[in-house]
Design an enzyme around this catalytic site. Structure first.
Site, PDB file in Angstrom:
ATOM      1  N   ASP A   1      -1.702   5.528  -5.008  1.00 25.76           N
ATOM      2  CA  ASP A   1      -2.279   4.803  -4.171  1.00 25.76           C
ATOM      3  C   ASP A   1      -2.417   3.253  -4.508  1.00 25.76           C
ATOM      4  O   ASP A   1      -3.550   3.099  -4.892  1.00 25.76           O
ATOM      5  CB  ASP A   1      -3.276   5.180  -3.038  1.00 25.76           C
ATOM      6  CG  ASP A   1      -3.394   4.532  -2.019  1.00 25.76           C
ATOM      7  OD1 ASP A   1      -4.390   4.826  -1.146  1.00 25.76           O
ATOM      8  OD2 ASP A   1      -2.940   3.512  -1.825  1.00 25.76           O
TER       9      ASP A   1
ATOM     10  N   ASP B   1       0.922  -1.096  -0.011  1.00 22.87           N
ATOM     11  CA  ASP B   1      -0.197   0.081  -0.051  1.00 22.87           C
ATOM     12  C   ASP B   1       0.740   1.387   0.044  1.00 22.87           C
ATOM     13  O   ASP B   1       1.334   1.801   0.876  1.00 22.87           O
ATOM     14  CB  ASP B   1      -0.753  -0.081   1.363  1.00 22.87           C
ATOM     15  CG  ASP B   1      -1.863   1.125   1.307  1.00 22.87           C
ATOM     16  OD1 ASP B   1      -2.182   1.478   2.467  1.00 22.87           O
ATOM     17  OD2 ASP B   1      -1.916   1.865   0.462  1.00 22.87           O
TER      18      ASP B   1
END
Ligand SMILES: O=C([C@@H]1CCCNC1)N1CCCCC1
Length: 329
Positions: A219, A32
């Site tokens: 992201d 992430d």
């Protein structure tokens, strides 16, 4: 040194999971770039929470050392959250090892994580200024290996409905074609953040300057592309029958509608385009479809997640503090 590891998609390409070995135990984690904590399902969770997941058991790791008294608690922008205790252990990804990586053991989790049984935790690839460990925040896996990497970079080559690759320490020329379009990043908020001063609606549309647009972040841990409300409204104004449906959690449209292409500026020099098909995300049944472009609900950042990233080769350059996209090979 360099490392390469697979990134396998969950249903709808909602997230991508990669194999990680911690203290000799194999788990699959969601890499992430929008956060900076490495946390895992642990044996200190109630079995009702950990059922179906691989859990990390520190007592079975010969190299685990507790960070006594330390805690962590994270709340993600999508409303999910997790908390727990901390230790240090050997973490290996694609053959590259950090001997003393801070590993955060979950002892409490929100429902979204419990339900997602393919996911055994998250590995943050953002900047450790937003690591949540107290009393002393700890570095990410990437920050720890950067000095020993041939190049201080990692790349994400996510695929649509197929296994992709994360590579650490090299920009593999076999994975992309043409130039890499870079933009400087501002890491002061802890993200791979850059300006996105225009957008384009329609595959041949003109780029619309957007001086009030929020900055964007890359992201990998976000499924969709979450945009400022005026941008996402301008897009769906071009889709017949589109509407915001609170019960479905965002913009929906008839699956029969034809979707225009959409492009976002990556800094001031390059627009990354998506086709209408790339924007189509999920069929909800009854002829209603859910779009891959949704509102960022006024979070003050535009979040360029997997709906965009999986159509490009993405370079996260920790040395030069820049982010780049290239066409895939
Ligand atoms: O919590 C997140 C995301 C959630 C999904 C996984 N990546 C991190 N943030 C990114 C956008 C700004 C707010 C914080």
């Amino acid at each position: 040194e360099t490392a390469q590891v697979t990134a396998s998609p969950e249903q709808n390409d909602s997230e991508y999971l990669s194999p990680v070995t911690i203290g000799g135990q194999a788990l699959t984690l969601d890499f992430d770039t929008g956060s900076a904590d490495l946390w895992v399902f642990s044996n200190s969770l109630p079995s009702s929470d950990s059922a179906g997941h691989v859990t990390f058991d520190p007592s079975k790791s010969p190299t685990f050392t507790p960070y006594s008294g330390a805690t962590w608690q994270i709340a993600y922008g999508d409303g999910s959250s997790a908390t727990g205790s901390v230790g240090f252990d050997s973490v290996t990804i694609g053959g590259v090892t950090v001997a003393h990586q801070a590993v955060e053991l979950a002892d409490n989790l929100s429902g979204a994580f419990v339900q997602d049984t393919q996911n055994d935790g998250l590995l943050g690839l953002g900047f450790s200024t937003i690591n949540t460990i107290q009393p002393q925040r700890q570095k990410t896996f990437f920050e720890n290996i950067m000095p020993s990497l041939a190049l201080p970079v990692f790349t994400a080559n996510l695929q649509a409905d197929a296994s992709g690759t994360y590579t650490f320490g090299a920009i593999d020329t076999a994975q992309y074609s043409g130039p890499i379009h870079y933009t400087p990043i501002d890491s002061s908020a802890g993200f791979w953040q850059f300006t996105s001063p225009s957008y384009t609606i329609g595959s041949n549309g003109a780029s619309v300057p957007c001086t009030t647009c929020s900055p964007a972040i890359a992201d990998t841990g976000t499924s969709l592309v979450l945009l400022d409300d005026d941008v996402v409204s301008a897009y769906y104004a071009q889709v017949n029958g589109a509407s915001q449906d609170q019960s479905q959690g965002g913009w929906v449209f008839p699956c029969s509608a034809s979707l225009p292409g959409f492009g976002v500026a990556i800094g001031s020099g390059y627009t990354a385009m998506l086709t209408g098909q790339d924007v189509m995300y999920e069929s909800l049944g009854g002829g209603v479809c859910y779009g891959g472009l949704q509102s960022n609900a006024g979070q003050g950042v535009q979040i360029f997640g997997d709906v965009l990233l999986r159509h490009y080769f993405a370079v996260f350059d920790g040395g030069a503090k820049r982010f780049g996209l290239a066409k895939k090979a």
